[in-house]
Design a protein around this motif. Structure first.
Motif, short mmCIF file in Angstrom:
data_model
loop_
_atom_site.label_atom_id
_atom_site.label_comp_id
_atom_site.label_asym_id
_atom_site.label_seq_id
_atom_site.Cartn_x
_atom_site.Cartn_y
_atom_site.Cartn_z
N ARG A 8 2.47 13.74 -25.52
CA ARG A 8 1.20 14.46 -25.60
C ARG A 8 0.20 13.97 -24.55
O ARG A 8 -0.55 14.74 -23.98
N VAL A 11 2.58 14.60 -20.81
CA VAL A 11 3.46 15.71 -20.48
C VAL A 11 2.95 17.05 -21.00
O VAL A 11 2.59 17.93 -20.22
N VAL A 12 2.93 17.26 -22.31
CA VAL A 12 2.53 18.55 -22.89
C VAL A 12 1.51 18.32 -23.99
O VAL A 12 1.69 17.44 -24.84
N GLU A 13 0.45 19.12 -23.96
CA GLU A 13 -0.59 19.00 -24.98
C GLU A 13 -0.95 20.39 -25.49
O GLU A 13 -1.10 21.32 -24.69
N PHE A 33 0.33 25.75 -24.88
CA PHE A 33 0.79 24.41 -24.53
C PHE A 33 0.55 24.20 -23.05
O PHE A 33 0.89 25.03 -22.23
N VAL A 34 -0.07 23.07 -22.75
CA VAL A 34 -0.45 22.73 -21.38
C VAL A 34 0.51 21.68 -20.85
O VAL A 34 0.62 20.59 -21.42
N PHE A 35 1.21 22.02 -19.78
CA PHE A 35 2.12 21.10 -19.11
C PHE A 35 1.27 20.27 -18.15
O PHE A 35 0.93 20.71 -17.05
N LYS A 36 0.90 19.09 -18.60
CA LYS A 36 -0.05 18.26 -17.86
C LYS A 36 0.53 17.68 -16.58
O LYS A 36 -0.20 17.38 -15.64
N ALA A 38 2.50 19.27 -14.52
CA ALA A 38 2.83 20.33 -13.56
C ALA A 38 2.18 20.16 -12.19
O ALA A 38 2.85 20.31 -11.17
N GLY A 138 -3.59 20.81 -15.82
CA GLY A 138 -2.26 21.24 -16.24
C GLY A 138 -2.05 22.73 -16.13
O GLY A 138 -2.98 23.49 -15.82
N LEU A 141 1.83 26.85 -20.29
CA LEU A 141 3.23 27.30 -20.38
C LEU A 141 3.28 28.67 -21.04
O LEU A 141 2.56 28.94 -22.00
#
Length: 145
Positions: A8, A11-13, A33-36, A38, A138, A141
């Motif tokens: 979290r 990576v992904v939040e 979902f936010v791919f931090k 990226a 981010g 997704l």
């Protein structure tokens, strides 16, 4: 548990959409979902939906990247032009913004120009200017290009 926390943080939040500026792509109240990682791992590209802190009030904002550094942006009679070409934007309701204009601007190297899909209701780079790539937190997704 530590692994989930690490995912979290780095990576992904999850995030909740709190405005209508990205309709119809993202509706208020939607969970995304936010791919931090990226921006660092895969880069940012035109059409990506990104998260950043608003330069105006420091709130978390979600917008679409419409142009990258060294490109030009303008809006003529509601139609976006990037380097003189109108990208395909099936999510934009041109009838609601008919007659709007934004004069030709150059995006500085290392920066992006962002806009909401709901152009009538969006506060975006037309208002606060371009954003440094380093300010993007981010990639949303599943929001698609």
């Amino acid at each position: 548990m530590a692994g989930l926390l690490a995912i979290r943080i780095w990576v992904v939040e999850p995030a909740v959409v709190d405005s209508d500026s990205m309709e119809p792509t993202l509706n208020p109240g939607s969970l995304v979902f936010v791919f931090k990682a990226a921006p660092q791992l895969s880069g940012i590209h035109p059409g990506d939906v990104v998260v950043f802190q608003s330069p105006e009030d420091n709130s978390t904002v979600i917008k679409r990247v419409v142009a990258m550094g060294n490109q030009t942006v303008e809006v003529r009679d509601a139609v976006l032009f990037v380097d003189g070409v109108a990208p395909d934007e099936p999510f934009v309701d041109y009838k609601s913004i008919d007659g709007t204009h934004f004069s030709l601007r150059h995006v500085p190297p290392g920066e992006v120009f962002v806009m909401g899909d709901n152009r009538e209701r969006s506060i975006d780079s037309r208002d606060f200017g371009t954003l440094p790539l380093s300010s993007l937190q981010g990639l949303v997704l599943g929001a698609g290009r």
